[in-house]
Design a protein around this motif. Structure first.
Motif, PDB file in Angstrom:
ATOM      1  N   PRO A 135      84.712  44.141  49.214  1.00  8.11           N
ATOM      2  CA  PRO A 135      84.428  44.081  50.647  1.00  8.11           C
ATOM      3  C   PRO A 135      85.271  45.102  51.413  1.00  8.11           C
ATOM      4  O   PRO A 135      86.465  45.249  51.175  1.00  8.11           O
ATOM      5  N   SER A 177      85.829  46.641  55.479  1.00  6.54           N
ATOM      6  CA  SER A 177      85.563  46.532  56.909  1.00  6.54           C
ATOM      7  C   SER A 177      86.273  47.695  57.602  1.00  6.54           C
ATOM      8  O   SER A 177      87.409  48.021  57.263  1.00  6.54           O
ATOM      9  N   ALA A 234      78.691  55.305  51.934  1.00  5.07           N
ATOM     10  CA  ALA A 234      77.899  54.750  53.032  1.00  5.07           C
ATOM     11  C   ALA A 234      78.045  55.606  54.274  1.00  5.07           C
ATOM     12  O   ALA A 234      79.088  56.236  54.491  1.00  5.07           O
ATOM     13  N   PHE A 274      77.112  55.185  58.525  1.00  6.88           N
ATOM     14  CA  PHE A 274      76.652  54.317  59.606  1.00  6.88           C
ATOM     15  C   PHE A 274      76.568  55.129  60.890  1.00  6.88           C
ATOM     16  O   PHE A 274      77.524  55.808  61.262  1.00  6.88           O
ATOM     17  N   VAL A 291      82.059  48.179  61.318  1.00  2.00           N
ATOM     18  CA  VAL A 291      81.079  47.943  60.256  1.00  2.00           C
ATOM     19  C   VAL A 291      81.729  47.171  59.118  1.00  2.00           C
ATOM     20  O   VAL A 291      82.942  47.240  58.926  1.00  2.00           O
ATOM     21  N   GLN A 292      80.893  46.440  58.370  1.00  2.00           N
ATOM     22  CA  GLN A 292      81.335  45.729  57.179  1.00  2.00           C
ATOM     23  C   GLN A 292      80.299  45.952  56.088  1.00  2.00           C
ATOM     24  O   GLN A 292      79.099  45.950  56.363  1.00  2.00           O
ATOM     25  N   THR A 293      80.773  46.145  54.876  1.00  2.00           N
ATOM     26  CA  THR A 293      79.874  46.317  53.744  1.00  2.00           C
ATOM     27  C   THR A 293      80.615  45.969  52.463  1.00  2.00           C
ATOM     28  O   THR A 293      81.790  45.604  52.496  1.00  2.00           O
ATOM     29  N   ARG A 294      79.942  46.102  51.358  1.00  2.00           N
ATOM     30  CA  ARG A 294      80.561  45.940  50.040  1.00  2.00           C
ATOM     31  C   ARG A 294      80.299  47.216  49.268  1.00  2.00           C
ATOM     32  O   ARG A 294      79.184  47.731  49.261  1.00  2.00           O
ATOM     33  N   LEU A 295      81.348  47.729  48.646  1.00  2.00           N
ATOM     34  CA  LEU A 295      81.254  48.982  47.902  1.00  2.00           C
ATOM     35  C   LEU A 295      81.485  48.738  46.423  1.00  2.00           C
ATOM     36  O   LEU A 295      82.193  47.803  46.037  1.00  2.00           O
TER      37      LEU A 295
END
Length: 151
Positions: free
Chosen positions: A75, A77, A101, A103, A113-117
């Protein structure tokens, strides 16, 4: 002038003509440029797509675990207090394709932003924020105990 720059100038001129003629949109050109960043095999080539050098900034906050148990789903952020932030780019330094990513931040929204890498090994996560036409960056190291890129 080196051959890469010459090729870039030729393609930029061709895209400019196509945009002016209404054949393609500016968004399509941006998408093609970003795609070349995703195809890059090393961090330097991926960063070249951004068209400049990013200055270190304390106004960018990266939140990742210090130790990720599984590199397949780390995760991440990112938030910034930089005025006019319009784009956020995430890079994983030691991945086979470092650009992870992109955005696009709409005007008058909170640049967060939040994502999983996916991370193949312990490495740095590099964030580049475009704000006011300038590039700013921040880095955070994340250790991975179980590889995510085929590990």
């Amino acid at each position: 002038m080196d051959t890469n720059r010459r090729a870039l100038l030729k393609s930029a001129g061709a895209f400019g003509i196509l945009i002016a003629a209404g054949v393609i949109s500016a968004e399509a050109v941006l998408a093609a440029e970003v795609q070349s960043g995703f195809d890059a095999k090393n961090l330097a080539d991926a960063l070249r797509v951004l068209g400049g050098t990013a200055a270190d900034s304390k106004d960018i906050t990266i939140t990742t675990p210090d130790i990720a148990e599984n590199g397949a789903v780390v995760p991440v952020s990112v938030s910034t207090t930089l005025a006019g932030a319009s784009e956020i780019y995430l890079f994983v330094e030691k991945n086979p394709n470092p650009m992870a990513a992109v955005f696009m931040i709409p005007a008058d929204t909170e640049p967060m932003v939040q994502t999983r890498l996916k991370m193949g090994q312990s490495t740095n996560v590099l964030v580049v924020v475009k704000a006011g036409g300038k590039l700013y960056s921040a880095t955070k190291e994340t250790k991975v105990t179980l590889g995510g890129c085929g590990g």
